[in-house]
Scaffold this motif. Structure first.
Motif, short mmCIF file in Angstrom:
data_model
loop_
_atom_site.label_atom_id
_atom_site.label_comp_id
_atom_site.label_asym_id
_atom_site.label_seq_id
_atom_site.Cartn_x
_atom_site.Cartn_y
_atom_site.Cartn_z
N ILE A 6 0.83 -1.21 0.00
CA ILE A 6 0.00 0.00 0.00
C ILE A 6 0.86 1.26 0.00
O ILE A 6 1.71 1.43 0.86
N GLY A 7 0.62 2.09 -0.98
CA GLY A 7 1.27 3.40 -1.02
C GLY A 7 0.34 4.40 -0.34
O GLY A 7 -0.84 4.47 -0.65
N LEU A 8 0.89 5.13 0.60
CA LEU A 8 0.08 6.10 1.33
C LEU A 8 0.62 7.49 1.01
O LEU A 8 1.82 7.74 1.17
N ILE A 9 -0.26 8.37 0.54
CA ILE A 9 0.17 9.74 0.25
C ILE A 9 -0.49 10.65 1.27
O ILE A 9 -1.72 10.77 1.30
N GLY A 10 0.32 11.26 2.09
CA GLY A 10 -0.20 12.14 3.13
C GLY A 10 -0.32 13.56 2.62
O GLY A 10 0.58 14.06 1.95
N GLY A 11 -1.43 14.19 2.92
CA GLY A 11 -1.63 15.58 2.52
C GLY A 11 -1.27 16.53 3.64
O GLY A 11 -0.51 16.17 4.55
N ASP A 40 9.03 6.35 3.54
CA ASP A 40 9.08 5.57 4.78
C ASP A 40 8.38 4.24 4.54
O ASP A 40 7.29 4.20 3.98
N VAL A 41 9.03 3.17 4.97
CA VAL A 41 8.46 1.84 4.78
C VAL A 41 8.14 1.24 6.15
O VAL A 41 8.96 1.33 7.07
N ALA A 42 6.97 0.67 6.26
CA ALA A 42 6.56 0.09 7.55
C ALA A 42 5.70 -1.13 7.30
O ALA A 42 5.19 -1.34 6.19
N GLU A 43 5.57 -1.95 8.34
CA GLU A 43 4.63 -3.04 8.25
C GLU A 43 3.55 -2.83 9.29
O GLU A 43 3.83 -2.37 10.39
N TYR A 44 2.33 -3.14 8.91
CA TYR A 44 1.23 -2.91 9.83
C TYR A 44 0.15 -3.96 9.58
O TYR A 44 -0.39 -4.04 8.48
N ASN A 45 -0.10 -4.78 10.56
CA ASN A 45 -1.11 -5.84 10.44
C ASN A 45 -1.01 -6.63 9.14
O ASN A 45 -1.99 -6.83 8.44
N GLY A 46 0.22 -7.04 8.81
CA GLY A 46 0.40 -7.87 7.63
C GLY A 46 0.48 -7.12 6.31
O GLY A 46 0.67 -7.73 5.27
N LYS A 47 0.36 -5.80 6.36
CA LYS A 47 0.48 -5.03 5.11
C LYS A 47 1.79 -4.27 5.10
O LYS A 47 2.24 -3.76 6.14
N GLU A 48 2.37 -4.19 3.91
CA GLU A 48 3.57 -3.37 3.77
C GLU A 48 3.11 -1.98 3.30
O GLU A 48 2.35 -1.86 2.34
N ILE A 49 3.59 -0.95 4.00
CA ILE A 49 3.13 0.40 3.70
C ILE A 49 4.31 1.27 3.27
O ILE A 49 5.38 1.24 3.89
N TYR A 50 4.08 2.05 2.22
CA TYR A 50 5.08 2.98 1.70
C TYR A 50 4.48 4.37 1.78
O TYR A 50 3.44 4.63 1.19
N PHE A 51 5.17 5.24 2.49
CA PHE A 51 4.58 6.56 2.75
C PHE A 51 5.36 7.70 2.07
O PHE A 51 6.57 7.82 2.23
N ILE A 52 4.63 8.53 1.35
CA ILE A 52 5.21 9.78 0.80
C ILE A 52 4.42 10.96 1.36
O ILE A 52 3.19 10.94 1.38
N ALA A 53 5.15 11.98 1.82
CA ALA A 53 4.50 13.23 2.21
C ALA A 53 4.36 14.06 0.94
O ALA A 53 5.35 14.52 0.38
N ARG A 54 3.12 14.22 0.45
CA ARG A 54 2.90 14.85 -0.87
C ARG A 54 3.55 16.22 -0.97
O ARG A 54 4.11 16.60 -2.00
N HIS A 55 3.47 17.00 0.10
CA HIS A 55 4.00 18.37 0.06
C HIS A 55 5.42 18.46 0.60
O HIS A 55 5.91 19.56 0.84
N GLY A 56 6.07 17.29 0.79
CA GLY A 56 7.39 17.28 1.40
C GLY A 56 7.25 17.24 2.91
O GLY A 56 6.19 17.58 3.45
N LYS A 57 8.32 16.81 3.58
CA LYS A 57 8.23 16.65 5.04
C LYS A 57 8.11 17.99 5.76
O LYS A 57 7.71 18.07 6.91
#
Ligand code: ZN
Length: 261
Positions: A6-11, A40-57
């Motif tokens: 799962i790719g997660l894009i944070g606003g 950022d890569v993480a695991e959560y309840n069996g899912k692999e998560i990839y996180f991008i901050a859309r507007h930069g950190k």
């Protein structure tokens, strides 16, 4: 069976995976340049998560300068097959109140000068965007919102504008005829995800009424709503991510199959 990535894009307001323990960080380069942030890569309840901050950190990229092509391409390179995108929007309907979440099922593009495609020569590909969002992920998110008791609207049309300015009152009244919420970050993100054959879900958080409403809200009220929205978004993500199915019932991964002309 492989579990879904799962790719997660944070606003706005979501700059890290605060509810999950980060495993590692990926620095990805793409033919389109660098993504908005390290991933950022993480695991959560069996899912692999990839996180991008859309507007930069540090929120260094406003919506109209975000490198959307690099963000989605970086996800593709990492094998992400489903994207959850969190965005903030203004409401075009009296009954869609600040603090509500909406899961759009359509959009209309009023942006003006973005990079909308990966296919700008060579192969002639025209993907279908008739149904731009992943139906399977929309269903999962609506059921999460329902069980968490978060006020939500289960479908609607997102009006995408260029920004960075907000709409005039005349524009806002015009958009009200066609759409439910308005924002600056959905396009071209959703289009590029389809071109890369990645499922895409938008969780749109309503922060205020758009300009059609005279004397809408004060900046202070907006800040309070935004803070509450961010808390709700984290609660929703914690519930939603484990419930995303590993098996597909959608056709998002076949988007290019019939796209070549
Ligand atoms: Zn899908």
């Amino acid at each position: 069976m492989m579990s879904t990535k799962i790719g997660l894009i944070g606003g706005s307001g979501i700059y890290d995976l605060s509810f999950i323990k980060k495993n590692r960080t990926e620095h990805i380069e793409t033919p389109f340049g660098l993504p908005s942030s390290e991933i950022d890569v993480a695991e959560y309840n069996g899912k692999e998560i990839y996180f991008i901050a859309r507007h930069g950190k540090k929120h260094e990229f406003p919506a109209h300068v975000v490198n959307y092509r690099a963000n989605i391409y970086a996800f593709k390179k990492l094998g992400v097959d489903r994207i959850i995108s969190v965005q903030t929007v203004g409401s075009l309907k009296e009954e869609y109140k600040p603090g509500y979440m909406i899961i759009p099922d359509q959009f209309i593009d009023f942006t003006k000068k973005r990079d909308y495609s990966y296919f700008n020569g060579g192969r002639s590909l025209h993907v279908s965007l008739a149904d731009p969002f992943c139906p399977q992920m929309r269903e999962a998110s609506v059921s999460s919102l329902h069980s968490l008791g978060i006020p939500y609207i289960d479908k609607g049309t997102y009006i995408a504008i260029e920004g960075p300015r907000f709409s005039t009152r005349a524009e806002s009244r015009y958009f009200m005829n066609f759409g439910d919420v308005i924002g600056m970050t959905l396009v071209p993100e959703v289009i590029l995800a389809r071109e890369m054959e990645i499922c895409y879900l938008s969780i749109s958080m309503i922060t205020d009424y758009d300009a059609w409403k005279v004397n809408a809200v004060t900046a202070e009220e907006i800040v309070t709503v935004m803070k509450n929205n961010i808390n709700k978004a984290y609660i929703l993500l914690e519930h939603l991510i484990p419930s995303i199915p590993d098996e597909y019932s959608c056709k998002c991964h076949e988007a290019l199959k019939h796209a070549e002309v």
